[in-house]
Motif scaffolding. Structure first.
Motif, PDB file in Angstrom:
ATOM      1  N   VAL A  90       3.115  -8.714  -9.954  1.00  0.00           N
ATOM      2  CA  VAL A  90       1.775  -8.696  -9.372  1.00  0.00           C
ATOM      3  C   VAL A  90       1.806  -8.005  -8.007  1.00  0.00           C
ATOM      4  CG1 VAL A  90      -0.102 -10.149  -8.480  1.00  0.00           C
ATOM      5  CG2 VAL A  90       0.939 -10.648 -10.711  1.00  0.00           C
ATOM      6  N   SER A  91       2.860  -8.194  -7.258  1.00  0.00           N
ATOM      7  CA  SER A  91       3.026  -7.476  -5.995  1.00  0.00           C
ATOM      8  C   SER A  91       3.037  -5.965  -6.238  1.00  0.00           C
ATOM      9  CB  SER A  91       4.322  -7.923  -5.309  1.00  0.00           C
ATOM     10  OG  SER A  91       4.508  -7.231  -4.100  1.00  0.00           O
ATOM     11  N   ASP A  92       3.754  -5.537  -7.263  1.00  0.00           N
ATOM     12  CA  ASP A  92       3.752  -4.114  -7.637  1.00  0.00           C
ATOM     13  C   ASP A  92       2.359  -3.669  -8.059  1.00  0.00           C
ATOM     14  OD1 ASP A  92       6.478  -4.068  -7.141  1.00  0.00           O
ATOM     15  OD2 ASP A  92       7.044  -4.138  -9.277  1.00  0.00           O
ATOM     16  N   PHE A  93       1.632  -4.533  -8.766  1.00  0.00           N
ATOM     17  CA  PHE A  93       0.258  -4.222  -9.178  1.00  0.00           C
ATOM     18  C   PHE A  93      -0.612  -3.999  -7.948  1.00  0.00           C
ATOM     19  CE2 PHE A  93      -4.037  -5.008 -10.594  1.00  0.00           C
ATOM     20  CZ  PHE A  93      -4.081  -4.411 -11.850  1.00  0.00           C
ATOM     21  N   PHE A  94      -0.458  -4.858  -6.922  1.00  0.00           N
ATOM     22  CA  PHE A  94      -1.200  -4.675  -5.676  1.00  0.00           C
ATOM     23  C   PHE A  94      -0.902  -3.309  -5.076  1.00  0.00           C
ATOM     24  CE2 PHE A  94      -1.369  -9.476  -4.329  1.00  0.00           C
ATOM     25  CZ  PHE A  94      -2.168  -9.760  -5.418  1.00  0.00           C
ATOM     26  N   ASP A  95       0.364  -2.910  -5.089  1.00  0.00           N
ATOM     27  CA  ASP A  95       0.749  -1.618  -4.536  1.00  0.00           C
ATOM     28  C   ASP A  95       0.103  -0.467  -5.307  1.00  0.00           C
ATOM     29  OD1 ASP A  95       2.332  -2.988  -2.708  1.00  0.00           O
ATOM     30  OD2 ASP A  95       4.198  -2.631  -3.810  1.00  0.00           O
ATOM     31  N   SER A  96      -0.004  -0.612  -6.614  1.00  0.00           N
ATOM     32  CA  SER A  96      -0.555   0.456  -7.456  1.00  0.00           C
ATOM     33  C   SER A  96      -2.080   0.500  -7.449  1.00  0.00           C
ATOM     34  CB  SER A  96      -0.091   0.284  -8.904  1.00  0.00           C
ATOM     35  OG  SER A  96       1.287   0.486  -9.018  1.00  0.00           O
ATOM     36  N   PHE A  97      -2.723  -0.654  -7.409  1.00  0.00           N
ATOM     37  CA  PHE A  97      -4.172  -0.697  -7.580  1.00  0.00           C
ATOM     38  C   PHE A  97      -4.932  -1.127  -6.327  1.00  0.00           C
ATOM     39  CE2 PHE A  97      -2.609  -0.756 -11.895  1.00  0.00           C
ATOM     40  CZ  PHE A  97      -3.512   0.051 -12.577  1.00  0.00           C
ATOM     41  N   GLY A  98      -4.219  -1.576  -5.301  1.00  0.00           N
ATOM     42  CA  GLY A  98      -4.885  -1.911  -4.047  1.00  0.00           C
ATOM     43  C   GLY A  98      -5.357  -0.628  -3.379  1.00  0.00           C
ATOM     44  N   ALA A  99      -6.472  -0.725  -2.642  1.00  0.00           N
ATOM     45  CA  ALA A  99      -7.031   0.442  -1.966  1.00  0.00           C
ATOM     46  C   ALA A  99      -7.778  -0.010  -0.720  1.00  0.00           C
ATOM     47  CB  ALA A  99      -7.967   1.196  -2.914  1.00  0.00           C
ATOM     48  N   GLU A 100      -8.073   0.952   0.126  1.00  0.00           N
ATOM     49  CA  GLU A 100      -8.810   0.653   1.368  1.00  0.00           C
ATOM     50  C   GLU A 100     -10.152  -0.019   1.084  1.00  0.00           C
ATOM     51  OE1 GLU A 100      -8.345   1.271   4.779  1.00  0.00           O
ATOM     52  OE2 GLU A 100      -6.237   1.608   4.324  1.00  0.00           O
ATOM     53  N   ASP A 101     -10.792   0.373  -0.018  1.00  0.00           N
ATOM     54  CA  ASP A 101     -12.146  -0.101  -0.282  1.00  0.00           C
ATOM     55  C   ASP A 101     -12.209  -1.233  -1.321  1.00  0.00           C
ATOM     56  OD1 ASP A 101     -11.408   1.525  -2.377  1.00  0.00           O
ATOM     57  OD2 ASP A 101     -13.350   2.504  -2.560  1.00  0.00           O
ATOM     58  N   ASN A 102     -11.076  -1.858  -1.618  1.00  0.00           N
ATOM     59  CA  ASN A 102     -11.146  -3.043  -2.470  1.00  0.00           C
ATOM     60  C   ASN A 102     -10.516  -4.224  -1.745  1.00  0.00           C
ATOM     61  OD1 ASN A 102      -8.318  -2.857  -2.905  1.00  0.00           O
ATOM     62  ND2 ASN A 102      -8.513  -2.208  -5.015  1.00  0.00           N
ATOM     63  N   PHE A 103     -10.583  -5.376  -2.338  1.00  0.00           N
ATOM     64  CA  PHE A 103     -10.028  -6.564  -1.708  1.00  0.00           C
ATOM     65  C   PHE A 103      -9.094  -7.271  -2.679  1.00  0.00           C
ATOM     66  CE2 PHE A 103     -13.873  -7.879  -3.824  1.00  0.00           C
ATOM     67  CZ  PHE A 103     -13.521  -9.065  -4.434  1.00  0.00           C
ATOM     68  N   ILE A 104      -8.179  -8.038  -2.105  1.00  0.00           N
ATOM     69  CA  ILE A 104      -7.219  -8.802  -2.893  1.00  0.00           C
ATOM     70  C   ILE A 104      -7.342 -10.269  -2.501  1.00  0.00           C
ATOM     71  CG2 ILE A 104      -4.762  -9.245  -3.304  1.00  0.00           C
ATOM     72  CD1 ILE A 104      -4.276  -6.230  -2.737  1.00  0.00           C
ATOM     73  N   VAL A 105      -7.535 -11.122  -3.522  1.00  0.00           N
ATOM     74  CA  VAL A 105      -7.626 -12.566  -3.331  1.00  0.00           C
ATOM     75  C   VAL A 105      -6.468 -13.206  -4.078  1.00  0.00           C
ATOM     76  CG1 VAL A 105      -8.995 -14.648  -3.729  1.00  0.00           C
ATOM     77  CG2 VAL A 105     -10.147 -12.483  -3.175  1.00  0.00           C
ATOM     78  N   VAL A 106      -5.674 -14.012  -3.376  1.00  0.00           N
ATOM     79  CA  VAL A 106      -4.571 -14.742  -4.002  1.00  0.00           C
ATOM     80  C   VAL A 106      -4.873 -16.234  -3.966  1.00  0.00           C
ATOM     81  CG1 VAL A 106      -2.129 -15.377  -3.850  1.00  0.00           C
ATOM     82  CG2 VAL A 106      -2.827 -13.004  -3.479  1.00  0.00           C
ATOM     83  N   ASP A 107      -4.949 -16.819  -5.149  1.00  0.00           N
ATOM     84  CA  ASP A 107      -4.970 -18.270  -5.279  1.00  0.00           C
ATOM     85  C   ASP A 107      -3.552 -18.653  -5.676  1.00  0.00           C
ATOM     86  OD1 ASP A 107      -5.131 -20.929  -5.988  1.00  0.00           O
ATOM     87  OD2 ASP A 107      -6.829 -20.673  -7.347  1.00  0.00           O
ATOM     88  N   PRO A 108      -2.781 -19.200  -4.742  1.00  0.00           N
ATOM     89  CA  PRO A 108      -1.374 -19.505  -5.027  1.00  0.00           C
ATOM     90  C   PRO A 108      -1.225 -20.785  -5.852  1.00  0.00           C
ATOM     91  CG  PRO A 108      -1.904 -20.167  -2.812  1.00  0.00           C
ATOM     92  CD  PRO A 108      -3.141 -19.526  -3.376  1.00  0.00           C
ATOM     93  N   ALA A 109      -1.782 -20.780  -7.028  1.00  0.00           N
ATOM     94  CA  ALA A 109      -1.824 -21.970  -7.889  1.00  0.00           C
ATOM     95  C   ALA A 109      -0.406 -22.424  -8.230  1.00  0.00           C
ATOM     96  CB  ALA A 109      -2.606 -21.651  -9.151  1.00  0.00           C
ATOM     97  N   MET A 110       0.083 -23.445  -7.523  1.00  0.00           N
ATOM     98  CA  MET A 110       1.472 -23.872  -7.713  1.00  0.00           C
ATOM     99  C   MET A 110       1.712 -25.344  -7.425  1.00  0.00           C
ATOM    100  SD  MET A 110       3.323 -22.135  -4.434  1.00  0.00           S
ATOM    101  CE  MET A 110       2.705 -22.445  -2.786  1.00  0.00           C
ATOM    102  N   ALA A 111       0.690 -26.062  -6.921  1.00  0.00           N
ATOM    103  CA  ALA A 111       0.944 -27.443  -6.513  1.00  0.00           C
ATOM    104  C   ALA A 111      -0.354 -28.234  -6.379  1.00  0.00           C
ATOM    105  CB  ALA A 111       1.681 -27.458  -5.165  1.00  0.00           C
ATOM    106  N   ASP A 112      -0.228 -29.526  -6.481  1.00  0.00           N
ATOM    107  CA  ASP A 112      -1.334 -30.463  -6.248  1.00  0.00           C
ATOM    108  C   ASP A 112      -0.760 -31.802  -5.812  1.00  0.00           C
ATOM    109  OD1 ASP A 112      -4.008 -29.445  -6.788  1.00  0.00           O
ATOM    110  OD2 ASP A 112      -3.371 -29.193  -8.874  1.00  0.00           O
ATOM    111  N   HIS A 113      -1.555 -32.548  -5.057  1.00  0.00           N
ATOM    112  CA  HIS A 113      -1.217 -33.930  -4.694  1.00  0.00           C
ATOM    113  C   HIS A 113       0.181 -34.052  -4.079  1.00  0.00           C
ATOM    114  CE1 HIS A 113      -4.860 -34.780  -6.860  1.00  0.00           C
ATOM    115  NE2 HIS A 113      -4.337 -34.231  -7.958  1.00  0.00           N
TER     116      HIS A 113
END
Length: 175
Positions: A90-113
């Protein structure tokens, strides 16, 4: 038309994952592309014995195809990623598809309680910190924020505690 991609699991039962994100984003009139990371019989919180079909090997193939056909996105949104390998992809995906005019949102879904989900460890948390550093927005729950910032998890908290978490999250690098 705005177009985003969401990268996360499909939980066949539960109020999370692509089964929830896709209809909500689509209802807002946003064209939504998906990269499923896994198919689970239920989400991982509170259930045992769930099935888990790993789709890791499909992630780079989907990205490569999309790159070849020239897809571009207004935003990239992640949810549950099942392994450190998926975080790297996914980090590589950000590098390939991220751009100045878009945004990236990460929900680090990994834990609760106060606890990491089954199968995740401190190495996973460290990898997730790196992914969060590439984001414009990071949207952890309190447990995830504590793991990401190495802050003691508390079940009761005040504004100062939350402000401290937010300051530490920003220090990870998310804009």
């Amino acid at each position: 038309m705005k177009k985003i991609v969401t990268i996360q699991d499909i939980s066949c039962f539960g109020k999370c994952s692509l089964t929830v994100a896709l209809p909500i984003i689509s209802a807002m009139g946003v064209e939504t592309a998906v990269i499923p990371t896994a198919v689970l019989s239920t989400h991982t919180g509170g259930f045992t014995g769930y099935t888990f079909r790993d789709l890791t090997e499909d992630i780079p193939k989907i990205a490569e195809h999309w790159k070849k056909i020239g897809l571009e996105f207004s935003g990239i949104y992640t949810g549950y990623l099942g392994s450190k390998e998926q975080i790297s992809m996914v980090s590589d995906f950000f590098d390939s598809f991220g751009a100045e005019d878009n945004f990236i949102v990460v929900d680090p879904a990994m834990a609760d309680h106060g606890k990491l989900y089954y199968g995740f460890d401190e190495a996973f948390v460290e990898a997730m910190k790196g992914l969060c550093a590439k984001a414009d927005y990071v949207v952890p729950n309190i447990t995830e924020a504590c793991f990401l910032t190495e802050t003691e998890y508390k079940t009761s908290y005040d504004k100062a505690y939350i402000d401290g978490l937010l300051t530490k999250l920003t220090a990870l690098g998310a804009r």
